[in-house]
Scaffold this active site. Structure first.
Site, PDB file in Angstrom:
ATOM      1  CB  ALA A 239      -0.933  -0.012   1.203  1.00  0.00           C
ATOM      2  CG  HIS A 240      -1.084   4.964   0.839  1.00  0.00           C
ATOM      3  ND1 HIS A 240      -2.326   4.388   0.838  1.00  0.00           N
ATOM      4  CD2 HIS A 240      -0.959   5.580   2.031  1.00  0.00           C
ATOM      5  CE1 HIS A 240      -2.939   4.654   1.973  1.00  0.00           C
ATOM      6  NE2 HIS A 240      -2.123   5.368   2.725  1.00  0.00           N
ATOM      7  CG  ASN A 241       3.077   7.361   1.848  1.00  0.00           C
ATOM      8  OD1 ASN A 241       1.948   7.564   1.394  1.00  0.00           O
ATOM      9  ND2 ASN A 241       4.070   8.226   1.723  1.00  0.00           N
ATOM     10  CB  SER A 259       2.149   4.827   6.677  1.00  0.00           C
ATOM     11  OG  SER A 259       1.615   5.787   5.792  1.00  0.00           O
TER      12      SER A 259
END
Length: 346
Positions: A239-241, A259
């Site tokens: 997923a993002h980051n 994250s």
């Protein structure tokens, strides 16, 4: 292509026992060997196959001594498994040595491409992309605007790379993988879920291999990062980051939420799920189908279960869980006996 025993022995620095002129054109497992193939024996469990295998050439360890007649020509080496792996690598290099640019490929005039580029049918390289030397882009690969791809990287058929993504040298990305799609982030409220724009990118460092049908989301801001030497199986979602540390291995169907930071040299078995905003220490091992809901701060520990905890504690707890039915029966009996005793006293 065809190779003689002399050529193979020269490549592997081995000693030939048998016909030095026998030729092979394919590789095989020892139990499925056929005339014209080469195989190997390193695991004692398969020793009996050496006496029945139809393979023309078999690689063996130097210390192996046959106890019966062997029809195949033998090549003795220090380590048969490593020698066969060397042949597999050579075979793959020949097999995958694609060259040229298809007349059906599209390369933007503003893109910069290095030497010896392979671009297959309907590959698309968009504006301002920068492609290194010896890059192989198989049919139907999409490479978006401003993408950077390092030397000797291979993208197999159907890979999609969104804009701004950076991919390092010597990477392998298998079919169906999507890199740089939007992270899953919305702002709920007032009867609607407003999409939060994802304007970051994905950075994949050198020597990374990503399996088929993986999805690596771009960051909301900044970068989603896959560090040097990481290896992903098929069906991985990052997923993002997220940041995945150097030389970390993630087996099939692993999911890492937004994250979360994964350390170096970690090993995650199949279907591991990790929630967002956590930190996982270096050298962490996580067993299959485990769910990680808290950060792991101590290096080198192993976890299991969902929610997961240390393997040693999990195994002890599982013994009790497995015996739960008998424990319930014992408790029921004790309660029943206690009631009987109370009634008798009255």
């Amino acid at each position: 292509m065809e190779f003689s025993a002399i050529q193979i022995a020269g490549i592997l620095k081995g000693e030939i026992i048998g016909d030095v002129n026998v030729c092979i054109s394919a590789l095989s497992k020892i139990e499925e060997g056929k005339e014209g193939t080469i195989s190997f024996l390193s695991n004692p469990f398969y020793t009996h196959y050496i006496y029945t295998s139809k393979a023309s050439l078999i690689i063996i360890n130097k210390d192996f001594v046959p106890t019966g007649p062997v029809a195949a020509t033998l090549i003795k080496v220090e380590n048969a498994q490593e020698a066969f792996a060397q042949l597999l690598e050579m075979y793959n290099q020949v097999k995958l040595n694609k060259t040229g640019i298809s007349k059906h490929a599209f390369i933007s005039d503003s893109a910069k491409t290095g030497g010896n580029l392979y671009a297959g049918e309907f590959a698309c390289i968009c504006e301002n992309a920068v492609i290194g030397n010896n890059v192989k882009i198989y049919p139907q690969v999409y490479i978006g605007d401003n993408v950077v791809i390092g030397d000797n990287t291979t993208l197999f058929a159907g890979v999609k790379v969104y804009s701004e993504v950076e991919i390092g040298k010597n990477c392998i990305i298998h079919s169906g993988t999507v890199i740089g799609s939007d992270g899953f982030r919305f702002a709920p409220g007032n009867g609607c879920n407003k999409k939060i724009p994802q304007i970051g990118n994905v950075i994949i460092e050198d020597d990374v291999e990503i399996g088929a049908n993986c999805a690596i989301d771009r960051a909301t801001l900044g970068s989603t990062i896959i560090r040097k030497g990481a290896k992903f199986d098929n069906l991985i979602h990052i997923a993002h980051n997220v940041e995945v540390g150097e030389y970390t291995f993630i087996a099939a169907a692993g999911v890492i939420a937004g994250s979360t930071k994964i350390g170096k040299n970690c090993m995650f078995s199949g279907q591991v799920g990790i929630v967002g905003h956590l930190e996982i220490a270096d050298n962490t091992v996580i067993a299959a189908q485990s769910g990680i809901s808290k950060s792991i701060k101590k290096k080198g520990e192993s976890y299991m279960g969902s929610p997961a905890f240390e393997v040693s504690k999990y195994r002890k707890a599982f013994i009790h869980f497995r015996n739960l039915d008998s424990l319930v029966l014992r408790v029921d009996k004790l309660e029943c006996d206690a009631v009987k005793d109370l009634v008798s006293e009255l």
